[in-house]
Motif scaffolding. Sequence first.
Motif, PDB file in Angstrom:
ATOM      1  N   TRP A 193       0.938  -1.065   0.091  1.00 36.84           N
ATOM      2  CA  TRP A 193       0.064  -0.017  -0.026  1.00 36.84           C
ATOM      3  C   TRP A 193       0.792   1.281  -0.186  1.00 36.84           C
ATOM      4  CZ3 TRP A 193      -4.707   1.444  -0.634  1.00 36.84           C
ATOM      5  CH2 TRP A 193      -5.942   0.398  -0.807  1.00 36.84           C
ATOM      6  N   LEU A 194       1.844   1.261   0.680  1.00 37.02           N
ATOM      7  CA  LEU A 194       2.773   2.233   0.764  1.00 37.02           C
ATOM      8  C   LEU A 194       3.506   2.452  -0.303  1.00 37.02           C
ATOM      9  CD1 LEU A 194       4.409   4.691   2.380  1.00 37.02           C
ATOM     10  CD2 LEU A 194       6.039   2.906   3.074  1.00 37.02           C
ATOM     11  N   ILE A 195       3.976   1.469  -1.094  1.00 36.60           N
ATOM     12  CA  ILE A 195       4.645   1.796  -2.463  1.00 36.60           C
ATOM     13  C   ILE A 195       3.841   2.175  -3.414  1.00 36.60           C
ATOM     14  CG2 ILE A 195       5.518   0.229  -4.291  1.00 36.60           C
ATOM     15  CD1 ILE A 195       6.876  -1.608  -2.128  1.00 36.60           C
ATOM     16  N   ASP A 196       2.597   1.808  -3.319  1.00 39.65           N
ATOM     17  CA  ASP A 196       1.499   2.188  -4.283  1.00 39.65           C
ATOM     18  C   ASP A 196       1.269   3.715  -4.377  1.00 39.65           C
ATOM     19  OD1 ASP A 196       1.310  -0.199  -5.758  1.00 39.65           O
ATOM     20  OD2 ASP A 196      -0.734  -0.740  -4.642  1.00 39.65           O
ATOM     21  N   HIS A 197       1.147   4.135  -3.277  1.00 40.27           N
ATOM     22  CA  HIS A 197       0.865   5.503  -2.951  1.00 40.27           C
ATOM     23  C   HIS A 197       1.931   6.426  -2.940  1.00 40.27           C
ATOM     24  CE1 HIS A 197      -3.485   5.178  -1.912  1.00 40.27           C
ATOM     25  NE2 HIS A 197      -3.129   4.079  -1.198  1.00 40.27           N
ATOM     26  N   ALA A 198       3.237   5.884  -2.859  1.00 45.66           N
ATOM     27  CA  ALA A 198       4.485   6.764  -2.980  1.00 45.66           C
ATOM     28  C   ALA A 198       4.656   7.005  -4.265  1.00 45.66           C
ATOM     29  CB  ALA A 198       5.562   6.034  -2.100  1.00 45.66           C
ATOM     30  N   MET A 199       4.388   5.920  -5.098  1.00 48.30           N
ATOM     31  CA  MET A 199       4.835   6.031  -6.404  1.00 48.30           C
ATOM     32  C   MET A 199       3.859   6.612  -7.517  1.00 48.30           C
ATOM     33  SD  MET A 199       6.587   2.106  -7.630  1.00 48.30           S
ATOM     34  CE  MET A 199       6.491   2.619  -9.190  1.00 48.30           C
TER      35      MET A 199
ATOM     36  N   GLY B 202      15.264   3.171  -3.653  1.00 49.18           N
ATOM     37  CA  GLY B 202      13.758   2.860  -3.117  1.00 49.18           C
ATOM     38  C   GLY B 202      13.569   2.835  -1.776  1.00 49.18           C
ATOM     39  N   ALA B 203      14.473   1.828  -1.079  1.00 47.87           N
ATOM     40  CA  ALA B 203      14.398   1.899   0.219  1.00 47.87           C
ATOM     41  C   ALA B 203      14.475   3.255   1.303  1.00 47.87           C
ATOM     42  CB  ALA B 203      15.577   0.980   0.983  1.00 47.87           C
ATOM     43  N   VAL B 204      15.566   4.162   0.644  1.00 45.38           N
ATOM     44  CA  VAL B 204      15.541   5.417   1.379  1.00 45.38           C
ATOM     45  C   VAL B 204      14.460   6.370   1.096  1.00 45.38           C
ATOM     46  CG1 VAL B 204      17.109   7.530   1.223  1.00 45.38           C
ATOM     47  CG2 VAL B 204      18.197   5.232   1.039  1.00 45.38           C
ATOM     48  N   PHE B 205      13.859   6.256   0.027  1.00 43.35           N
ATOM     49  CA  PHE B 205      12.654   7.028  -0.240  1.00 43.35           C
ATOM     50  C   PHE B 205      11.451   6.483   0.376  1.00 43.35           C
ATOM     51  CE2 PHE B 205      15.512   9.578  -3.128  1.00 43.35           C
ATOM     52  CZ  PHE B 205      14.496  10.144  -3.501  1.00 43.35           C
ATOM     53  N   LEU B 206      11.380   5.271   0.526  1.00 44.70           N
ATOM     54  CA  LEU B 206      10.358   4.710   1.268  1.00 44.70           C
ATOM     55  C   LEU B 206      10.385   5.013   2.678  1.00 44.70           C
ATOM     56  CD1 LEU B 206       9.940   1.335  -1.026  1.00 44.70           C
ATOM     57  CD2 LEU B 206       8.128   3.310  -0.561  1.00 44.70           C
ATOM     58  N   CYS B 207      11.479   5.137   3.254  1.00 43.90           N
ATOM     59  CA  CYS B 207      11.596   5.329   4.673  1.00 43.90           C
ATOM     60  C   CYS B 207      10.856   6.804   5.080  1.00 43.90           C
ATOM     61  CB  CYS B 207      13.260   5.472   5.178  1.00 43.90           C
ATOM     62  SG  CYS B 207      13.753   3.815   5.687  1.00 43.90           S
ATOM     63  N   SER B 208      11.316   7.672   4.139  1.00 46.21           N
ATOM     64  CA  SER B 208      10.674   9.103   4.368  1.00 46.21           C
ATOM     65  C   SER B 208       9.439   9.044   3.862  1.00 46.21           C
ATOM     66  CB  SER B 208      11.551   9.843   3.198  1.00 46.21           C
ATOM     67  OG  SER B 208      11.170  11.411   3.525  1.00 46.21           O
ATOM     68  N   ASP B 209       8.730   8.263   3.107  1.00 47.63           N
ATOM     69  CA  ASP B 209       7.339   8.096   2.685  1.00 47.63           C
ATOM     70  C   ASP B 209       6.458   7.800   4.029  1.00 47.63           C
ATOM     71  OD1 ASP B 209       7.592   9.360   0.235  1.00 47.63           O
ATOM     72  OD2 ASP B 209       7.949   7.557  -0.854  1.00 47.63           O
TER      73      ASP B 209
ATOM     74  N   LEU C 237       0.727  15.843  -3.393  1.00 42.47           N
ATOM     75  CA  LEU C 237       0.259  15.661  -4.420  1.00 42.47           C
ATOM     76  C   LEU C 237      -0.953  14.548  -4.328  1.00 42.47           C
ATOM     77  CD1 LEU C 237       3.025  15.198  -7.207  1.00 42.47           C
ATOM     78  CD2 LEU C 237       1.467  17.150  -6.622  1.00 42.47           C
ATOM     79  N   GLU C 238      -0.702  13.652  -3.109  1.00 42.58           N
ATOM     80  CA  GLU C 238      -1.686  12.596  -2.843  1.00 42.58           C
ATOM     81  C   GLU C 238      -1.426  12.251  -1.244  1.00 42.58           C
ATOM     82  OE1 GLU C 238      -3.046   8.316  -4.256  1.00 42.58           O
ATOM     83  OE2 GLU C 238      -1.398   9.222  -5.121  1.00 42.58           O
ATOM     84  N   GLU C 239      -2.615  12.125  -0.567  1.00 46.74           N
ATOM     85  CA  GLU C 239      -2.279  11.865   0.846  1.00 46.74           C
ATOM     86  C   GLU C 239      -3.032  10.648   0.972  1.00 46.74           C
ATOM     87  OE1 GLU C 239      -4.059  14.974   3.123  1.00 46.74           O
ATOM     88  OE2 GLU C 239      -2.570  16.555   2.649  1.00 46.74           O
TER      89      GLU C 239
ATOM     90  N   ASP D  55      -6.758   7.353   6.796  1.00 41.91           N
ATOM     91  CA  ASP D  55      -6.428   6.442   7.787  1.00 41.91           C
ATOM     92  C   ASP D  55      -6.768   4.948   7.335  1.00 41.91           C
ATOM     93  OD1 ASP D  55      -5.758   8.547   9.602  1.00 41.91           O
ATOM     94  OD2 ASP D  55      -7.537   8.497  10.364  1.00 41.91           O
ATOM     95  N   ALA D  56      -7.594   4.764   6.743  1.00 44.78           N
ATOM     96  CA  ALA D  56      -7.889   3.415   6.059  1.00 44.78           C
ATOM     97  C   ALA D  56      -6.898   2.942   5.178  1.00 44.78           C
ATOM     98  CB  ALA D  56      -8.964   3.428   5.359  1.00 44.78           C
ATOM     99  N   ASP D  57      -6.032   3.755   4.300  1.00 36.34           N
ATOM    100  CA  ASP D  57      -4.928   3.494   3.463  1.00 36.34           C
ATOM    101  C   ASP D  57      -3.931   3.026   4.517  1.00 36.34           C
ATOM    102  OD1 ASP D  57      -6.282   3.770   1.377  1.00 36.34           O
ATOM    103  OD2 ASP D  57      -5.755   5.913   0.806  1.00 36.34           O
ATOM    104  N   THR D  58      -3.481   3.688   5.334  1.00 37.61           N
ATOM    105  CA  THR D  58      -2.104   3.519   6.254  1.00 37.61           C
ATOM    106  C   THR D  58      -2.450   2.592   6.999  1.00 37.61           C
ATOM    107  OG1 THR D  58      -3.193   5.080   8.113  1.00 37.61           O
ATOM    108  CG2 THR D  58      -1.632   5.923   6.084  1.00 37.61           C
ATOM    109  N   ARG D  59      -3.557   1.977   7.306  1.00 36.97           N
ATOM    110  CA  ARG D  59      -3.681   0.715   8.010  1.00 36.97           C
ATOM    111  C   ARG D  59      -3.902  -0.487   7.209  1.00 36.97           C
ATOM    112  NH1 ARG D  59      -8.152   3.649  11.921  1.00 36.97           N
ATOM    113  NH2 ARG D  59      -6.573   4.908  13.082  1.00 36.97           N
ATOM    114  N   ALA D  60      -3.870  -0.263   5.658  1.00 39.06           N
ATOM    115  CA  ALA D  60      -4.010  -1.329   4.778  1.00 39.06           C
ATOM    116  C   ALA D  60      -5.419  -1.937   5.139  1.00 39.06           C
ATOM    117  CB  ALA D  60      -3.139  -2.293   5.119  1.00 39.06           C
ATOM    118  N   ALA D  61      -6.507  -1.223   5.174  1.00 38.14           N
ATOM    119  CA  ALA D  61      -7.613  -1.727   5.475  1.00 38.14           C
ATOM    120  C   ALA D  61      -8.195  -2.590   4.229  1.00 38.14           C
ATOM    121  CB  ALA D  61      -8.861  -0.363   5.759  1.00 38.14           C
TER     122      ALA D  61
END
Length: 346
Positions: free
Chosen positions: A44-50, A174-181, A328-330, A333-339
């Motif tokens: 979910w994080l990868i999808d929304h970060a990219m 990718g890992a560095v950027f995903l840490c920040s994301d 650009l995109e937020e 809460d449902a997304d961050t919890r991978a609902a």
Amino acid sequence: MADFIAWVLVLAIAAYACAGGTDYGAGFWDLLAGGAERGKRSRWLIDHAMAPVWEVNNVWLIFILVIMWTGFPTLFQTVFSAMWLPLALAAVGLVLRGAGFALRKPTRRLAQQRIYGAVFAISSLLTPFFFGAVLGGIASGRVKPGTTASTDAWANGTSVLVGLLAIAATAFLGAVFLCSDALRFGADDLVDYFRVRVLIAFAVVVVLALIALPVTHNDARYVWDGLTGGLGLLLVILAAVCGLATVLLVWRRSYGWSRHTSVASVALVVGAWGCAQRPYLLPESLTVAEAAGAAHTLRWLVIVTAVAIVLVGPALVLLYRLDTMGELEELSDADTRAARAPGDNL
């Protein structure tokens, strides 16, 4: 003019290695995220970060191709004749990767998500490998004007190592950027998850670089000499310093500056490679002057490049800035919890 265009080409390759490489790295970690439930939050994080910028990064690749066939037609013909197979496989990977990423997100059926996700992730692994294999074949001097297509041009020790280094470098970015994301999106558990992966990826880069030293010395001597002396050596040292600084920043949980230092480390390596090959585009067989197109073509190319830098450059910088700031995109809460969405387990 030819020298100017050649350096623009190197800078464009560095930009694609950093921007596109970050996306490839995200796909690499998507592949290793685990099963549907275990890897759900990280995916979910990868999808929304990219999502906001993944298509924009391919602008750099198109720019590289235009510079090559317009400014250096002999280089374009030679490389694409000798390396058509790995380049075709990389192109197929680009298409499948984009299709997999675009189709996975709206799909609700778990079986289809797995198929599209596998296509996206595996293509994210293969595409940088084949691009790296092509660069390795060029650096080793196996590609010369008149060279016919053969597996030796890209399936040799130098090419394989550069391909593996390309994968490891993109995984590192990718890992560095995903840490920040993860920190930006409030997914605190994923911060440490990708923090560990930054350290692992950097360790793999170091190991592969050490393995590449004797291989490059024996198989790509001209580039080796350029990388171990003069400006090439200076850029390699700066790249190593930036890489170590990235690890230190991530270790100390300073994720803002780590993005800049990680990008600098990869960009400096590409710059060092460009310096090492001077004055050749194809080591010891095709110089910049020999490969250059007609003078009037180069003049127009310089003008168009300058206009593109003035008009398009600021827009791209603003886009990347807005993306890293989360404008650009937020995530909800449902997304961050991978609902789960209705139909996920159908």
